[in-house]
Design a protein around this motif. Sequence first.
Motif, PDB file in Angstrom:
ATOM      1  N   PRO A 198      21.100  71.992  28.014  1.00  0.00           N
ATOM      2  CA  PRO A 198      21.765  73.289  27.832  1.00  0.00           C
ATOM      3  C   PRO A 198      23.186  73.303  28.394  1.00  0.00           C
ATOM      4  CG  PRO A 198      19.527  73.611  28.608  1.00  0.00           C
ATOM      5  CD  PRO A 198      19.793  72.138  28.672  1.00  0.00           C
ATOM      6  N   GLY A 199      23.401  72.593  29.521  1.00  0.00           N
ATOM      7  CA  GLY A 199      24.751  72.513  30.079  1.00  0.00           C
ATOM      8  C   GLY A 199      25.712  71.801  29.152  1.00  0.00           C
ATOM      9  N   ILE A 200      25.220  70.743  28.481  1.00  0.00           N
ATOM     10  CA  ILE A 200      26.061  70.032  27.506  1.00  0.00           C
ATOM     11  C   ILE A 200      26.414  70.952  26.349  1.00  0.00           C
ATOM     12  CG2 ILE A 200      26.069  68.152  25.821  1.00  0.00           C
ATOM     13  CD1 ILE A 200      24.353  66.548  27.771  1.00  0.00           C
ATOM     14  N   VAL A 201      25.405  71.682  25.836  1.00  0.00           N
ATOM     15  CA  VAL A 201      25.651  72.606  24.727  1.00  0.00           C
ATOM     16  C   VAL A 201      26.659  73.677  25.133  1.00  0.00           C
ATOM     17  CG1 VAL A 201      24.581  74.361  23.258  1.00  0.00           C
ATOM     18  CG2 VAL A 201      23.384  72.210  23.715  1.00  0.00           C
ATOM     19  N   LEU A 202      26.496  74.228  26.337  1.00  0.00           N
ATOM     20  CA  LEU A 202      27.400  75.271  26.818  1.00  0.00           C
ATOM     21  C   LEU A 202      28.814  74.744  27.031  1.00  0.00           C
ATOM     22  CD1 LEU A 202      27.670  78.218  27.811  1.00  0.00           C
ATOM     23  CD2 LEU A 202      27.007  77.423  30.082  1.00  0.00           C
ATOM     24  N   ALA A 203      28.915  73.479  27.432  1.00  0.00           N
ATOM     25  CA  ALA A 203      30.224  72.922  27.806  1.00  0.00           C
ATOM     26  C   ALA A 203      30.974  72.292  26.646  1.00  0.00           C
ATOM     27  CB  ALA A 203      30.037  71.869  28.902  1.00  0.00           C
ATOM     28  N   LEU A 204      30.333  72.086  25.492  1.00  0.00           N
ATOM     29  CA  LEU A 204      30.932  71.279  24.440  1.00  0.00           C
ATOM     30  C   LEU A 204      32.318  71.765  24.016  1.00  0.00           C
ATOM     31  CD1 LEU A 204      28.010  70.265  22.037  1.00  0.00           C
ATOM     32  CD2 LEU A 204      29.542  68.767  23.330  1.00  0.00           C
ATOM     33  N   VAL A 205      32.431  73.037  23.657  1.00  0.00           N
ATOM     34  CA  VAL A 205      33.714  73.554  23.171  1.00  0.00           C
ATOM     35  C   VAL A 205      34.762  73.508  24.277  1.00  0.00           C
ATOM     36  CG1 VAL A 205      34.899  75.571  22.242  1.00  0.00           C
ATOM     37  CG2 VAL A 205      32.611  75.006  21.432  1.00  0.00           C
ATOM     38  N   SER A 206      34.399  73.949  25.477  1.00  0.00           N
ATOM     39  CA  SER A 206      35.347  73.915  26.601  1.00  0.00           C
ATOM     40  C   SER A 206      35.728  72.483  26.942  1.00  0.00           C
ATOM     41  CB  SER A 206      34.730  74.596  27.829  1.00  0.00           C
ATOM     42  OG  SER A 206      34.463  75.954  27.567  1.00  0.00           O
ATOM     43  N   LEU A 207      34.781  71.559  26.836  1.00  0.00           N
ATOM     44  CA  LEU A 207      35.054  70.147  27.092  1.00  0.00           C
ATOM     45  C   LEU A 207      36.132  69.624  26.149  1.00  0.00           C
ATOM     46  CD1 LEU A 207      32.362  67.442  27.707  1.00  0.00           C
ATOM     47  CD2 LEU A 207      34.178  66.992  26.082  1.00  0.00           C
ATOM     48  N   ALA A 208      36.051  70.041  24.890  1.00  0.00           N
ATOM     49  CA  ALA A 208      37.053  69.605  23.918  1.00  0.00           C
ATOM     50  C   ALA A 208      38.435  70.120  24.295  1.00  0.00           C
ATOM     51  CB  ALA A 208      36.663  70.088  22.522  1.00  0.00           C
ATOM     52  N   TYR A 209      38.509  71.374  24.754  1.00  0.00           N
ATOM     53  CA  TYR A 209      39.804  71.927  25.164  1.00  0.00           C
ATOM     54  C   TYR A 209      40.335  71.244  26.428  1.00  0.00           C
ATOM     55  CZ  TYR A 209      39.490  75.722  21.765  1.00  0.00           C
ATOM     56  OH  TYR A 209      39.428  76.457  20.604  1.00  0.00           O
ATOM     57  N   VAL A 210      39.432  70.959  27.372  1.00  0.00           N
ATOM     58  CA  VAL A 210      39.855  70.249  28.586  1.00  0.00           C
ATOM     59  C   VAL A 210      40.406  68.873  28.220  1.00  0.00           C
ATOM     60  CG1 VAL A 210      39.003  69.140  30.694  1.00  0.00           C
ATOM     61  CG2 VAL A 210      38.328  71.472  30.158  1.00  0.00           C
ATOM     62  N   THR A 211      39.737  68.189  27.309  1.00  0.00           N
ATOM     63  CA  THR A 211      40.206  66.867  26.868  1.00  0.00           C
ATOM     64  C   THR A 211      41.597  66.959  26.260  1.00  0.00           C
ATOM     65  OG1 THR A 211      37.936  66.163  26.430  1.00  0.00           O
ATOM     66  CG2 THR A 211      39.689  64.908  25.379  1.00  0.00           C
ATOM     67  N   ARG A 212      41.815  67.921  25.398  1.00  0.00           N
ATOM     68  CA  ARG A 212      43.113  68.058  24.743  1.00  0.00           C
ATOM     69  C   ARG A 212      44.204  68.478  25.729  1.00  0.00           C
ATOM     70  NH1 ARG A 212      43.875  69.080  19.147  1.00  0.00           N
ATOM     71  NH2 ARG A 212      42.251  68.051  17.938  1.00  0.00           N
ATOM     72  N   LEU A 213      43.878  69.389  26.644  1.00  0.00           N
ATOM     73  CA  LEU A 213      44.859  69.790  27.655  1.00  0.00           C
ATOM     74  C   LEU A 213      45.253  68.611  28.537  1.00  0.00           C
ATOM     75  CD1 LEU A 213      43.557  73.287  28.855  1.00  0.00           C
ATOM     76  CD2 LEU A 213      45.782  72.813  27.832  1.00  0.00           C
ATOM     77  N   THR A 214      44.252  67.850  28.995  1.00  0.00           N
ATOM     78  CA  THR A 214      44.520  66.692  29.844  1.00  0.00           C
ATOM     79  C   THR A 214      45.343  65.660  29.091  1.00  0.00           C
ATOM     80  OG1 THR A 214      42.390  67.063  30.945  1.00  0.00           O
ATOM     81  CG2 THR A 214      43.472  64.946  31.321  1.00  0.00           C
ATOM     82  N   ARG A 215      44.983  65.399  27.858  1.00  0.00           N
ATOM     83  CA  ARG A 215      45.707  64.410  27.046  1.00  0.00           C
ATOM     84  C   ARG A 215      47.166  64.794  26.872  1.00  0.00           C
ATOM     85  NH1 ARG A 215      48.382  64.668  21.797  1.00  0.00           N
ATOM     86  NH2 ARG A 215      48.461  62.522  21.033  1.00  0.00           N
ATOM     87  N   THR A 216      47.437  66.062  26.553  1.00  0.00           N
ATOM     88  CA  THR A 216      48.818  66.521  26.366  1.00  0.00           C
ATOM     89  C   THR A 216      49.603  66.436  27.661  1.00  0.00           C
ATOM     90  OG1 THR A 216      48.099  68.022  24.602  1.00  0.00           O
ATOM     91  CG2 THR A 216      50.243  68.450  25.612  1.00  0.00           C
ATOM     92  N   SER A 217      48.983  66.885  28.762  1.00  0.00           N
ATOM     93  CA  SER A 217      49.674  66.881  30.048  1.00  0.00           C
ATOM     94  C   SER A 217      49.951  65.461  30.532  1.00  0.00           C
ATOM     95  CB  SER A 217      48.835  67.640  31.082  1.00  0.00           C
ATOM     96  OG  SER A 217      49.544  67.841  32.270  1.00  0.00           O
ATOM     97  N   ILE A 218      48.975  64.562  30.354  1.00  0.00           N
ATOM     98  CA  ILE A 218      49.162  63.162  30.749  1.00  0.00           C
ATOM     99  C   ILE A 218      50.286  62.524  29.942  1.00  0.00           C
ATOM    100  CG2 ILE A 218      48.104  60.861  30.609  1.00  0.00           C
ATOM    101  CD1 ILE A 218      47.085  62.259  32.999  1.00  0.00           C
ATOM    102  N   ALA A 219      50.290  62.749  28.634  1.00  0.00           N
ATOM    103  CA  ALA A 219      51.317  62.153  27.774  1.00  0.00           C
ATOM    104  C   ALA A 219      52.714  62.648  28.127  1.00  0.00           C
ATOM    105  CB  ALA A 219      51.000  62.468  26.307  1.00  0.00           C
ATOM    106  N   GLU A 220      52.834  63.919  28.507  1.00  0.00           N
ATOM    107  CA  GLU A 220      54.143  64.466  28.875  1.00  0.00           C
ATOM    108  C   GLU A 220      54.615  63.938  30.223  1.00  0.00           C
ATOM    109  OE1 GLU A 220      53.778  68.666  28.752  1.00  0.00           O
ATOM    110  OE2 GLU A 220      53.829  68.802  26.551  1.00  0.00           O
ATOM    111  N   ASN A 221      53.731  63.950  31.203  1.00  0.00           N
ATOM    112  CA  ASN A 221      54.122  63.528  32.550  1.00  0.00           C
ATOM    113  C   ASN A 221      54.312  62.018  32.667  1.00  0.00           C
ATOM    114  OD1 ASN A 221      54.196  66.015  34.148  1.00  0.00           O
ATOM    115  ND2 ASN A 221      52.013  66.148  33.729  1.00  0.00           N
ATOM    116  N   ALA A 222      53.729  61.257  31.753  1.00  0.00           N
ATOM    117  CA  ALA A 222      53.895  59.802  31.796  1.00  0.00           C
ATOM    118  C   ALA A 222      55.349  59.395  31.575  1.00  0.00           C
ATOM    119  CB  ALA A 222      52.993  59.142  30.749  1.00  0.00           C
ATOM    120  N   ARG A 223      56.131  60.283  30.946  1.00  0.00           N
ATOM    121  CA  ARG A 223      57.545  59.983  30.697  1.00  0.00           C
ATOM    122  C   ARG A 223      58.466  60.626  31.728  1.00  0.00           C
ATOM    123  NH1 ARG A 223      55.680  61.674  25.581  1.00  0.00           N
ATOM    124  NH2 ARG A 223      56.856  63.608  25.825  1.00  0.00           N
TER     125      ARG A 223
END
Length: 307
Positions: free
Chosen positions: A177-202
């Motif tokens: 149930p925790g996985i089901v509840l977290a799925l959509v938010s997990l996707a947003y966390v992944t995208r936020l982290t990816r964007t922030s990492i890519a920006e700060n890497a430069r």
Amino acid sequence: MGRYVIRRLLQMIPVFIGSTFLIFLMVYALGDPVAALFGDKAPDPATAARIRKDLYLDQPLWKQYLHYMGQIFQGNFGTAFNGQKVTELLAAAYPVTLRLTIVAIVIELVVGITLGVLSGLKKGRLIDSSVLILTLIVISIPTFVSGYVLQYLFGVKWGVIRPTVSPDAPFDELILPGIVLALVSLAYVTRLTRTSIAENARADYMRTAVAKGLPRRRIITRHLLRNSLIPVVTFIGTDIGALMGGAIVTEKIFNIHGVGFQIYQGILRNNAPTVVGFVTILVIVFLLANLLVDLLYAVLDPRIRYA
């Protein structure tokens, strides 16, 4: 820092009053709780009048709200229409949803940040494209679809877990149930982290760290990741309350008697004291989570200081 916390706590007072009043207004003004109590049967006028007087429903709405707030500050959230104290329902439901939320948040942080860092460091490569496509698919699938599919596969077809959660709701039964509840938010966390990492890497400080010859692992964990987590922490802070309040579908699928289940039952039966009491606590959770997020900013970025 202390003055900032006190100022924020004082700012929460009008927000809390305004939020609870709107909730109270919407719940009590959009239906007759006494009529809902009798269902399809027409109540006796004398009996209905007595119940309204006992529940303080014969007073104007603003007086009802002031009476309700006065009762809350005394620790009394009212009585549900089945005669059970709302505080008893709160004490039984909130620990269950809190455990479910903890499982969901841990999954979001571990999986989401890990995938986001890998994707951000490999921007434009196969792993980056795969993560972006995967998260887009997850965001596109409604929770009730992913919940029933995972419940059928893992609980019914393969028999790995119980299809429904037991009344005690231990942590091990709340993983799916925790996985089901977290799925959509997990996707947003992944995208936020990816964007922030890519920006700060430069950023310039990253070039400086590399030029100083620091180990790659230390550069990523101490410099890049720490500065990239601010937008993620902001999202997680607001997501805590959203997960607790938005667990209605997940708790319904897995028969979890938590906050979402009680709110759903309260709305279905027009049980106003239950709905208002549970949502009032959710408002407090939202406010405290936002305060905690603001305080974490200074931990993640030493340049941030609160006067």
